[in-house]
Design a protein around this motif. Structure first.
Motif, mmCIF file in Angstrom:
data_model
loop_
_atom_site.group_PDB
_atom_site.id
_atom_site.type_symbol
_atom_site.label_atom_id
_atom_site.label_comp_id
_atom_site.label_asym_id
_atom_site.label_seq_id
_atom_site.Cartn_x
_atom_site.Cartn_y
_atom_site.Cartn_z
ATOM 1 N N THR A 209 5.429 7.307 5.595
ATOM 2 C CA THR A 209 5.979 7.965 4.402
ATOM 3 C C THR A 209 7.323 8.659 4.655
ATOM 4 O O THR A 209 8.279 8.458 3.889
ATOM 5 N N PRO A 210 7.479 9.474 5.706
ATOM 6 C CA PRO A 210 8.793 10.090 5.947
ATOM 7 C C PRO A 210 9.889 9.056 6.198
ATOM 8 O O PRO A 210 11.044 9.272 5.802
ATOM 9 N N VAL A 238 -0.391 2.431 -5.657
ATOM 10 C CA VAL A 238 -0.481 1.509 -6.796
ATOM 11 C C VAL A 238 -0.301 0.062 -6.328
ATOM 12 O O VAL A 238 -1.026 -0.842 -6.748
ATOM 13 N N ILE A 239 0.657 -0.147 -5.413
ATOM 14 C CA ILE A 239 0.911 -1.503 -4.915
ATOM 15 C C ILE A 239 -0.313 -2.048 -4.195
ATOM 16 O O ILE A 239 -0.770 -3.163 -4.465
ATOM 17 N N PHE A 240 -0.857 -1.260 -3.249
ATOM 18 C CA PHE A 240 -1.983 -1.831 -2.504
ATOM 19 C C PHE A 240 -3.270 -1.824 -3.310
ATOM 20 O O PHE A 240 -4.182 -2.626 -3.047
ATOM 21 N N ALA A 241 -3.382 -0.973 -4.342
ATOM 22 C CA ALA A 241 -4.545 -1.037 -5.224
ATOM 23 C C ALA A 241 -4.522 -2.333 -6.029
ATOM 24 O O ALA A 241 -5.549 -3.015 -6.182
ATOM 25 N N MET A 410 20.878 -3.811 4.465
ATOM 26 C CA MET A 410 19.877 -3.776 5.528
ATOM 27 C C MET A 410 18.897 -2.617 5.339
ATOM 28 O O MET A 410 17.696 -2.756 5.588
ATOM 29 N N VAL A 411 19.420 -1.464 4.896
ATOM 30 C CA VAL A 411 18.529 -0.325 4.654
ATOM 31 C C VAL A 411 17.604 -0.612 3.478
ATOM 32 O O VAL A 411 16.421 -0.246 3.499
ATOM 33 N N ILE A 412 18.101 -1.318 2.458
ATOM 34 C CA ILE A 412 17.242 -1.709 1.334
ATOM 35 C C ILE A 412 16.103 -2.602 1.826
ATOM 36 O O ILE A 412 14.922 -2.371 1.532
ATOM 37 N N VAL A 413 16.461 -3.636 2.595
ATOM 38 C CA VAL A 413 15.447 -4.567 3.101
ATOM 39 C C VAL A 413 14.450 -3.839 4.001
ATOM 40 O O VAL A 413 13.230 -4.039 3.895
ATOM 41 N N PHE A 414 14.952 -2.975 4.878
ATOM 42 C CA PHE A 414 14.085 -2.242 5.801
ATOM 43 C C PHE A 414 13.130 -1.320 5.039
ATOM 44 O O PHE A 414 11.940 -1.233 5.371
ATOM 45 N N THR A 415 13.639 -0.638 4.016
ATOM 46 C CA THR A 415 12.803 0.282 3.234
ATOM 47 C C THR A 415 11.737 -0.474 2.452
ATOM 48 O O THR A 415 10.560 -0.072 2.429
ATOM 49 N N VAL A 416 12.138 -1.582 1.820
ATOM 50 C CA VAL A 416 11.162 -2.412 1.090
ATOM 51 C C VAL A 416 10.110 -2.962 2.051
ATOM 52 O O VAL A 416 8.907 -2.981 1.749
ATOM 53 N N LEU A 417 10.565 -3.405 3.221
ATOM 54 C CA LEU A 417 9.645 -3.930 4.232
ATOM 55 C C LEU A 417 8.663 -2.849 4.673
ATOM 56 O O LEU A 417 7.463 -3.122 4.865
ATOM 57 N N ILE A 419 7.578 -0.340 2.884
ATOM 58 C CA ILE A 419 6.618 -0.140 1.788
ATOM 59 C C ILE A 419 5.567 -1.243 1.799
ATOM 60 O O ILE A 419 4.360 -0.983 1.682
ATOM 61 N N ILE A 420 6.021 -2.489 1.969
ATOM 62 C CA ILE A 420 5.080 -3.618 1.944
ATOM 63 C C ILE A 420 4.168 -3.581 3.169
ATOM 64 O O ILE A 420 2.966 -3.847 3.068
ATOM 65 N N PHE A 421 4.719 -3.236 4.344
ATOM 66 C CA PHE A 421 3.888 -3.119 5.547
ATOM 67 C C PHE A 421 2.802 -2.071 5.341
ATOM 68 O O PHE A 421 1.641 -2.266 5.716
ATOM 69 N N LEU A 422 3.183 -0.943 4.745
ATOM 70 C CA LEU A 422 2.213 0.115 4.477
ATOM 71 C C LEU A 422 1.150 -0.381 3.498
ATOM 72 O O LEU A 422 -0.047 -0.156 3.681
ATOM 73 N N ALA A 423 1.603 -1.093 2.471
ATOM 74 C CA ALA A 423 0.678 -1.592 1.456
ATOM 75 C C ALA A 423 -0.272 -2.644 2.010
ATOM 76 O O ALA A 423 -1.457 -2.669 1.663
ATOM 77 N N THR A 424 0.233 -3.537 2.886
ATOM 78 C CA THR A 424 -0.630 -4.591 3.422
ATOM 79 C C THR A 424 -1.717 -4.038 4.336
ATOM 80 O O THR A 424 -2.812 -4.605 4.420
ATOM 81 N N THR A 425 -1.424 -2.943 5.017
ATOM 82 C CA THR A 425 -2.463 -2.297 5.824
ATOM 83 C C THR A 425 -3.511 -1.661 4.918
ATOM 84 O O THR A 425 -4.714 -1.791 5.146
#
Length: 541
Positions: A209-210, A238-241, A410-417, A419-425
């Motif tokens: 999160t940070p 919401v995404i992972f739900a 690159m920061v956009i892609v890294f931030t989105v990635l 979020i998705i990594f967190l959601a997939t877990t």
């Protein structure tokens, strides 16, 4: 009718145990943090050898199983194809197993090793640099994924070979504990697993999160606040739900595939536009160090302490023991998930696939991201260490990514990635939690059950976030996960006992699938039997 499928004692017991731990931390945060810290120090200092021994034993056990007759067993019918193709299967197990934590640690873990190296080396020396490039790959390497794989063996075996539609840790230990798993003992085992997973989820949220908040701050200019972090947690929830509610094939699989493609994209960009030769050579050198010192790294515990002129660094307890304990907390969940997605594969392919794909993925992240950050430090392009000391790890990670060409993109892609990594877990976690608190799983767990655990995974860490207690929760989960060492032993014993019995009872040793409608073994014929058959005057039996 569906309410009858819920294992209410496990469901309620898990929630009450979590509340019993979390509420005191909320009401008495300082005292709670102190007591949990004392317990953690006691566990890692006095039982560090036990954790390290467990890691090595698990690794060698899996190698043995893979090459034994048990490794030929197919999870499903003999002619059945794998439920998921290899890319999607590897993507799902990798995303579930490491989450956004890989983005966090792969970028900056080398800093800690560089400043506080192992084996009593001088900080920031040439030797410290070499080990800083290697130790991350070791901690996230074969032993980590071996710990994840052990619970998958009995769970997958009972689910796909013995056809028991139950995804529970307790059920996987039935061959050892027998009817005890139907009583309080089985409930306690499942509740401990759920508590460990919920606490481990707090660890992932505490790191992810940070980092996401710093990425959003870089892109928008909005300062990082608790409110921003809370909103990010809710968005991820919401995404992972939604993903969990969509099921394995429509939600979790799709999100995991997207996750891996994005990860490969950013890794390729760093490799091509970064110091390519330095990254390749340093990664190769780090792999060599791990291979050459694997057993030294896996057994180093500083037995002499401060005696005889030795200086105790605390490195094994702070890193290796902590990591093995962290993998252990997540192991039943990841094992359950790996078992659920491995239909149609053999035990051998599940073992080697998990250990090889998981290790390879982590090596790519640590080799490319970590050595890119190290190059920035050594070349003087960006003082990573000073920035980290002044601004903290999360801001440093985004600052390192921002040194790349096309920094904003690159920061956009890294931030989105992230979020998705967190959601997939978390979508995998909520899916498995819902499965564990059901008496049977025929298809997908009940929708409301999946959604309940999806939001429970967020609400509790969210409340602790405002009290600054996330670190305490993650430490509590490590302490609470100590009994899982013995549960791992029971899981391994259970798998061997059940599969060996079925193999011995089967009359078809060559078939990779063991059928449970077993026929008596055919008696081996001897030359004397053939002679009797040729005698027409022998009496009828």
């Amino acid at each position: 009718m569906k309410q009858k499928l819920i294992d209410w004692p496990t469901f309620i017991g898990s929630f009450l145990l979590l509340m019993a731990v979390v509420l005191p931390l909320i009401l008495f945060p300082e005292a709670g943090r102190e007591y949990v810290g004392i317990a953690n120090t006691f566990m890692t200092s006095n039982f560090g050898v036990l954790y390290l021994a467990m890691g090595l034993l698990v690794f060698f056990f899996l190698i043995y199983v893979a090459f034994s007759k048990n490794g030929h067993i197919k999870l499903g019918e003999e002619q059945e194809e794998p439920e998921f193709n290899t890319f999607s299967w590897a993507a799902m197990l990798f995303a579930a197993g490491i989450g956004s934590s890989i983005l966090y640690w792969s970028v900056i873990e080398w800093v800690y090793y560089y400043q506080g190296p192992p084996f009593g080396l001088e900080p920031e020396s040439t030797d410290a640099i070499a080990w800083a490039t290697a130790y991350g790959m070791f901690h996230w390497g074969p032993i980590a994924w071996a710990i994840y794989t052990v619970p998958a063996l009995p769970i997958a075996y009972f689910f796909y070979v013995r056809k028991r539609n139950v995804l529970k840790i307790s059920e996987a230990i039935r061959p050892v504990l027998g009817k005890w798993v139907d009583g309080p003992v089985g409930k306690i085992i499942d509740i401990l697993f759920i508590f460990g997973l919920l606490g481990g989820a707090g660890t992932t949220l505490a790191l992810g999160t940070p980092m996401i908040a710093e990425g959003v701050s870089y892109l928008t200019g909005i300062p990082v606040t608790l409110g921003m972090q809370a909103i990010i947690m809710l968005i991820c929830t919401v995404i992972f739900a939604i993903s969990s509610a969509s099921g394995l094939k429509k939600g979790i699989k799709v999100l995991s595939d997207l996750n891996i493609w994005l990860a490969l994209f950013i890794l390729v960009v760093v490799l091509i536009f970064g110091p390519t030769r330095f990254i390749v050579e340093t990664t190769f050198n780090g792999i060599g160090l791990v291979l050459d010192n694997f057993f030294r790294m896996a057994t180093w515990v500083e037995p002499f302490g401060n005696l005889g002129g030795f200086t105790e660094t605390g490195f094994p307890e702070a890193w290796t023991v902590f990591y093995w304990a962290w993998w252990l907390v997540y192991a039943p969940f990841v094992g359950l998930f790996i078992a659920r997605i491995s239909r149609g594969r053999t035990i051998r392919s599940m073992i080697f696939g998990t250990m090889i794909y998981g290790t390879l993925g982590c090596m790519l992240f640590f080799g490319i991201f970590g050595n890119y950050g190290l190059h920035l430090q050594l070349s003087g392009q960006f003082d990573v260490i000073s920035f980290m000391n002044d601004n903290g790890p999360a801001a440093t990670i985004i600052a390192v990514v921002a040194q790349l060409p096309f920094a904003y993109l690159m920061v956009i892609v890294f931030t989105v990635l992230s979020i998705i990594f967190l959601a997939t877990t978390f979508d995998s976690s909520s899916y498995i939690l819902a499965s564990v608190v059901q008496k049977s799983v025929d298809g997908e767990p009940i929708l409301w059950n999946r959604l309940f655990w999806a939001f429970t995974l967020c609400i509790l860490p969210l409340s602790l976030l405002f009290l600054g207690g996330l670190d305490t929760l993650q430490t509590a989960s490590i302490v609470g996960g100590f009994p899982l060492i013995f549960i791992m032993f029971l899981l391994a014993w259970s798998f061997m006992r059940a599969s060996n019995r079925d193999i011995e009872a089967s009359d078809d040793y060559e078939s990779p699938t063991i059928y449970l409608k077993l026929r008596p073994k055919k008696k081996k014929r001897t030359p004397l039997d053939a002679l009797k058959d040729s005698n027409p005057n022998r009496p009828k039996e």
